[in-house]
Design a protein around this motif. Structure first.
Motif, PDB file in Angstrom:
ATOM      1  N   LYS A 165     -20.498  19.651 -21.131  1.00 25.89           N
ATOM      2  CA  LYS A 165     -21.143  20.866 -20.195  1.00 25.89           C
ATOM      3  C   LYS A 165     -20.545  22.159 -19.889  1.00 25.89           C
ATOM      4  N   ASP A 166     -19.033  22.101 -19.749  1.00 26.75           N
ATOM      5  CA  ASP A 166     -18.186  23.045 -19.649  1.00 26.75           C
ATOM      6  C   ASP A 166     -18.183  24.086 -20.827  1.00 26.75           C
ATOM      7  N   TYR A 167     -18.078  23.384 -22.009  1.00 20.77           N
ATOM      8  CA  TYR A 167     -18.365  24.208 -23.297  1.00 20.77           C
ATOM      9  C   TYR A 167     -19.501  24.989 -23.286  1.00 20.77           C
ATOM     10  N   ILE A 168     -20.835  24.303 -23.285  1.00 21.35           N
ATOM     11  CA  ILE A 168     -22.090  24.816 -23.250  1.00 21.35           C
ATOM     12  C   ILE A 168     -22.267  25.980 -22.252  1.00 21.35           C
ATOM     13  N   LEU A 169     -21.743  26.029 -21.123  1.00 22.28           N
ATOM     14  CA  LEU A 169     -21.995  27.045 -20.191  1.00 22.28           C
ATOM     15  C   LEU A 169     -21.220  28.075 -20.722  1.00 22.28           C
ATOM     16  N   GLN A 170     -20.101  28.283 -21.508  1.00 23.25           N
ATOM     17  CA  GLN A 170     -19.646  29.388 -21.895  1.00 23.25           C
ATOM     18  C   GLN A 170     -19.884  29.892 -23.302  1.00 23.25           C
ATOM     19  N   SER A 171     -20.614  28.874 -23.889  1.00 21.17           N
ATOM     20  CA  SER A 171     -21.021  28.923 -25.364  1.00 21.17           C
ATOM     21  C   SER A 171     -22.101  30.087 -25.447  1.00 21.17           C
ATOM     22  N   LYS A 172     -21.900  30.798 -26.660  1.00 24.62           N
ATOM     23  CA  LYS A 172     -23.173  31.856 -27.222  1.00 24.62           C
ATOM     24  C   LYS A 172     -24.294  31.313 -28.109  1.00 24.62           C
ATOM     25  N   PHE A 190     -25.739  28.494 -27.093  1.00 25.12           N
ATOM     26  CA  PHE A 190     -26.875  27.935 -26.205  1.00 25.12           C
ATOM     27  C   PHE A 190     -27.492  29.130 -25.545  1.00 25.12           C
ATOM     28  N   THR A 191     -28.563  29.191 -25.276  1.00 19.82           N
ATOM     29  CA  THR A 191     -29.671  30.174 -24.404  1.00 19.82           C
ATOM     30  C   THR A 191     -29.355  29.917 -22.989  1.00 19.82           C
ATOM     31  N   ASP A 192     -29.832  30.770 -22.211  1.00 16.25           N
ATOM     32  CA  ASP A 192     -29.607  30.677 -20.758  1.00 16.25           C
ATOM     33  C   ASP A 192     -30.721  29.670 -20.280  1.00 16.25           C
ATOM     34  N   GLU A 193     -31.696  29.384 -21.021  1.00 16.50           N
ATOM     35  CA  GLU A 193     -32.638  28.344 -20.588  1.00 16.50           C
ATOM     36  C   GLU A 193     -32.109  26.947 -21.008  1.00 16.50           C
ATOM     37  N   GLU A 194     -31.591  26.817 -21.936  1.00 20.10           N
ATOM     38  CA  GLU A 194     -30.721  25.579 -22.561  1.00 20.10           C
ATOM     39  C   GLU A 194     -29.280  25.208 -21.630  1.00 20.10           C
ATOM     40  N   LYS A 195     -28.785  26.254 -21.179  1.00 18.17           N
ATOM     41  CA  LYS A 195     -27.783  26.122 -20.097  1.00 18.17           C
ATOM     42  C   LYS A 195     -28.339  25.565 -18.740  1.00 18.17           C
ATOM     43  N   SER A 196     -29.406  26.152 -18.357  1.00 23.07           N
ATOM     44  CA  SER A 196     -30.017  25.859 -17.203  1.00 23.07           C
ATOM     45  C   SER A 196     -30.281  24.318 -17.268  1.00 23.07           C
TER      46      SER A 196
END
Length: 165
Positions: free
Chosen positions: A145-152, A154-160
């Motif tokens: 999750k920490d990686y996903i939240l800073q990754s380019k 993943f979209t904002d929707e996917e992060k949410s």
């Protein structure tokens, strides 16, 4: 002096029982620090293809990561190829291993385009998102999750979606 520090750190890491949670933390730190990369590389030296998939995947990733710190273009290329070949072996051995896919995603997302190692980003991203709610243990889920939240990647929707899990 630096070599002595690397050897001591590698010895210390090897002496401790190498568990996945410690390895995850060490890998995250190694990505940011050449000395920690060298120490982790040395501590994973005895990992082979018969070990757990996750250990094989991390060893491949660390070999690829260490390659960027070598001096010649040839050694960079050879190290990178050796590392990603081992990582790909781990995924071939266990294609449903979410941690191995996560490691590959991180490598592919952060590898320069010239190396042409980006072909599985979408596949791995979708695999991770599809299985995210079922990731065990929770420490691995939080790590991803920490990686996903800073990754380019993943979209904002996917992060949410990940935040809502």
């Amino acid at each position: 002096m630096k070599s002595i520090f690397v050897l001591i750190a590698a010895f210390f890491i090897t002496i401790q029982s190498l568990d996945l949670n410690s390895l995850r933390i060490a890998y995250k730190e190694a990505v940011q620090d050449k000395t920690k990369t060298e120490a982790l590389h040395a501590s994973l030296e005895k990992i082979n293809k018969e070990d757990k998939t996750e250990f094989i995947a991390y060893k491949g990733a660390v070999i690829a990561l260490a390659a960027k710190h070598t001096k010649t273009l040839k050694s960079k290329k050879e190290g990178f190829i050796e590392g990603v070949t081992l990582l790909e072996y781990a995924i071939e051995k266990d294609p449903n291993n979410i941690e191995a896919r996560f490691i590959r995603l991180g490598i592919q997302e952060n590898t320069p385009k010239i190396l042409k190692y980006k072909s599985n980003i979408t596949e791995d991203k979708l695999f991770i998102l599809e299985h995210f709610k079922n990731i065990q243990p929770s420490s691995l889920r939080n790590h991803i999750k920490d990686y996903i939240l800073q990754s380019k990647a993943f979209t904002d929707e996917e992060k949410s979606l990940v935040l809502g899990s």
